[in-house]
Write a protein that holds these residues in place. Structure first.
Motif, PDB file in Angstrom:
ATOM      1  N   THR A  46       9.285  13.410 -18.815  1.00 28.62           N
ATOM      2  CA  THR A  46       9.926  12.116 -18.560  1.00 28.62           C
ATOM      3  C   THR A  46       8.925  11.110 -18.001  1.00 28.62           C
ATOM      4  N   LYS A  47       8.126  11.558 -17.034  1.00 27.71           N
ATOM      5  CA  LYS A  47       7.105  10.659 -16.460  1.00 27.71           C
ATOM      6  C   LYS A  47       6.119  10.204 -17.529  1.00 27.71           C
ATOM      7  N   GLY A  57       5.139   1.777 -19.371  1.00 27.55           N
ATOM      8  CA  GLY A  57       4.094   1.389 -18.419  1.00 27.55           C
ATOM      9  C   GLY A  57       4.186   2.164 -17.117  1.00 27.55           C
ATOM     10  N   PRO A  58       3.080   2.126 -16.348  1.00 31.40           N
ATOM     11  CA  PRO A  58       2.973   2.986 -15.172  1.00 31.40           C
ATOM     12  C   PRO A  58       3.757   2.516 -13.937  1.00 31.40           C
ATOM     13  N   GLN A  59       4.337   1.305 -13.971  1.00 34.01           N
ATOM     14  CA  GLN A  59       4.994   0.777 -12.760  1.00 34.01           C
ATOM     15  C   GLN A  59       6.157   1.662 -12.333  1.00 34.01           C
ATOM     16  N   ASN A  60       7.050   1.944 -13.275  1.00 31.71           N
ATOM     17  CA  ASN A  60       8.306   2.592 -12.907  1.00 31.71           C
ATOM     18  C   ASN A  60       8.673   3.598 -13.996  1.00 31.71           C
ATOM     19  N   PRO A  61       7.856   4.642 -14.177  1.00 32.78           N
ATOM     20  CA  PRO A  61       8.036   5.476 -15.380  1.00 32.78           C
ATOM     21  C   PRO A  61       9.358   6.249 -15.414  1.00 32.78           C
ATOM     22  N   VAL A  62       9.873   6.664 -14.248  1.00 32.90           N
ATOM     23  CA  VAL A  62      11.119   7.437 -14.250  1.00 32.90           C
ATOM     24  C   VAL A  62      12.239   6.515 -13.756  1.00 32.90           C
ATOM     25  N   LEU A  63      13.232   6.278 -14.603  1.00 35.01           N
ATOM     26  CA  LEU A  63      14.303   5.344 -14.244  1.00 35.01           C
ATOM     27  C   LEU A  63      15.186   5.965 -13.154  1.00 35.01           C
ATOM     28  N   GLN A  64      15.888   5.105 -12.419  1.00 45.63           N
ATOM     29  CA  GLN A  64      16.609   5.534 -11.204  1.00 45.63           C
ATOM     30  C   GLN A  64      17.650   6.612 -11.498  1.00 45.63           C
ATOM     31  N   ASN A  65      18.351   6.485 -12.634  1.00 44.23           N
ATOM     32  CA  ASN A  65      19.425   7.451 -12.929  1.00 44.23           C
ATOM     33  C   ASN A  65      18.902   8.882 -13.111  1.00 44.23           C
TER      34      ASN A  65
END
Ligand SMILES: O=C(O)/C=C/C(=O)CC(=O)CC(=O)O
Ligand code: CA
Ligand code: MG
Length: 420
Positions: free
Chosen positions: A138-139, A147-155
């Protein structure tokens, strides 16, 4: 004492008497499909064992579940019947039991050399769902696609993310995979390019075969979810990364993934896998109560992917991973699937998602191994960013016991060109 069979089983064979995985086969091209279990280099024909009256336990003695062209009826019966069948078969095949060992006629009818049979899909699959349960995968996908900012979403840390796949295009190991055609992302103001996928990939997965289902509107409790799992198989969720990247926002994977999904023929039961359980990774944040298990376990199953490049004699290992790397467990996936009341049915297929491990050598698809084609892999002289026509991809997986293996055999498919 390790249980021994009167049938000689090499210590490296995946199909020890401790395993006894279920499949469906035809002994001859013209025969009807019937259930069997693999043992060493043989298939034991369960329709013959049933006809001989040897399933004599209380749950199976009058059942026609082994006189069927698939295993749906047997898997729907639930764990007590599965345990009874396993006990009957382990006894029948053991070195000290004369019933089959000393009956030449029955042996002749019921033990068929594995290399002479045709293997079919073991269950009729009504529905297929694919999860996204490896944090490493996932990462990596997140970095590559978003992009590397936020690779894994909150859910992702709160629920096992999944999409509904397509059961019609699930095929048995050995079936050729036709390269899909489709649209890809346009550059600038041009229309989207259309043609054979240029980014064809494999995805190393395993999949649950659902046993008894649940009634519509009645979720399965997390702590009884294992009773709804008959066993697991290897699965290659072939994926066209260029088609996928353009089509899948906002509704998710569609034509980039439903042109073929390959399964290994033998369903390894949870009973056979029991000695190979291990702790599941710690989950932080803790999941909601409906996903919190009294015992949270994974299975230690070594997985390997090989590619035989078109025109080459030899295959080359491209990755080694393990089912134990999954963040969300098989039981959490199943319980989550039903929490809204959605009904599962016997024979449904629940893919784990691509099983990537933490190391660069344990990534579960070419998207990650070549970082979306930026790097190339070297395979004994050939190089690959994505799959080419004629390439053959083979998965294998097994658990290592003390002097025996509990294995899955192979899950293989060759890419053939798109239609003109
Ligand atoms: O993160 C994405 O945008 C895409 C992810 C996948 O393609 C993964 C998928 O199909 C589910 C899985 O195999 O883990
Ligand atoms: Ca997948
Ligand atoms: Mg697929």
């Amino acid at each position: 004492m390790v249980l021994k069979s009167f049938i000689e089983v090499h210590p490296d064979s995946h199909f020890s008497v401790q395993n006894l995985p279920y499949g469906v086969f035809k002994p001859h091209p013209s025969s009807a499909p019937r259930p069997g279990v693999a043992i060493g280099d043989y298939v034991l024909d369960l329709s013959e064992i049933a006809s001989a009256g040897l399933f004599d336990g209380p749950l199976l003695n009058n059942s026609d579940c082994f006189n069927q062209p698939n295993l749906n009826k047997f898997v729907s019966l639930g764990r007590p019947a599965w345990k009874e069948a396993r006990a009957t078969l382990q006894k029948l095949l053991s070195a000290t039991e004369p019933t089959l060992r000393d009956n030449a006629n029955l042996r002749q009818k019921s033990l068929v050399p594995l290399n002479s049979v045709e293997l079919l899909l073991p269950v009729a699959i009504g529905d297929y769902t694919d999860f996204f349960s490896s944090l490493h995968h996932t990462k990596n996908c997140g970095v590559i696609f978003r992009g590397p900012q936020n690779p894994v979403l909150q859910n992702w840390f709160h629920l096992p993310v999944a999409y509904h796949g397509r059961a019609s295009s699930v095929v048995i190991s050995g079936t050729d995979i036709v390269r899909p055609r489709g649209q890809a992302h346009p550059t600038g103001d041009s229309p989207p390019p259309f043609g054979p996928s240029l980014k064809l990939d494999f995805e190393l997965e395993m999949a649950t075969i659902v046993g008894p289902g649940n009634e519509l509107g009645k979720p399965v409790d997390i702590n009884s979810a294992a009773d709804h799992i008959f066993g697991i198989v290897l699965m290659n969720d072939w994926s066209a990364r260029d088609i996928q990247a353009w089509e899948y926002i906002p509704l998710g994977p569609f034509l980039g993934k439903n042109f073929g999904t390959t399964l290994s023929p033998w369903i390894v039961t949870l009973e056979a896998l029991e000695p190979f359980t291990c702790d599941a990774p710690k989950q932080d944040p803790p999941p909601l109560p409906y996903l919190t298990e009294k015992v949270s376990k994974n299975y230690d199953i070594s997985l390997e992917v090989r590619i035989k490049p078109a025109g080459h004699e030899d295959s080359c290992v491209v990755t080694r991973s393990n089912l134990k790397h999954l963040y969300w467990t098989l039981t959490q996936q199943l319980a989550h699937h039903t929490i809204n009341g959605c009904n599962l049915r016997p024979g449904d297929l629940l893919g784990t998602g691509t099983i990537s491990g933490p190391e660069p050598e344990s990534l579960g698809c070419l998207l990650e191994l070549t970082w979306n084609g930026q790097n190339s892999l070297s395979l004994n002289g050939a190089t690959r960013r994505f799959l080419e026509d004629g390439d053959e991809v083979t998965f294998t997986g097994y658990c290592e016991g003390n002097g025996y293996k509990v294995g899955f055999g192979t899950c293989t498919g060759k890419i053939v060109p798109s239609p003109p």
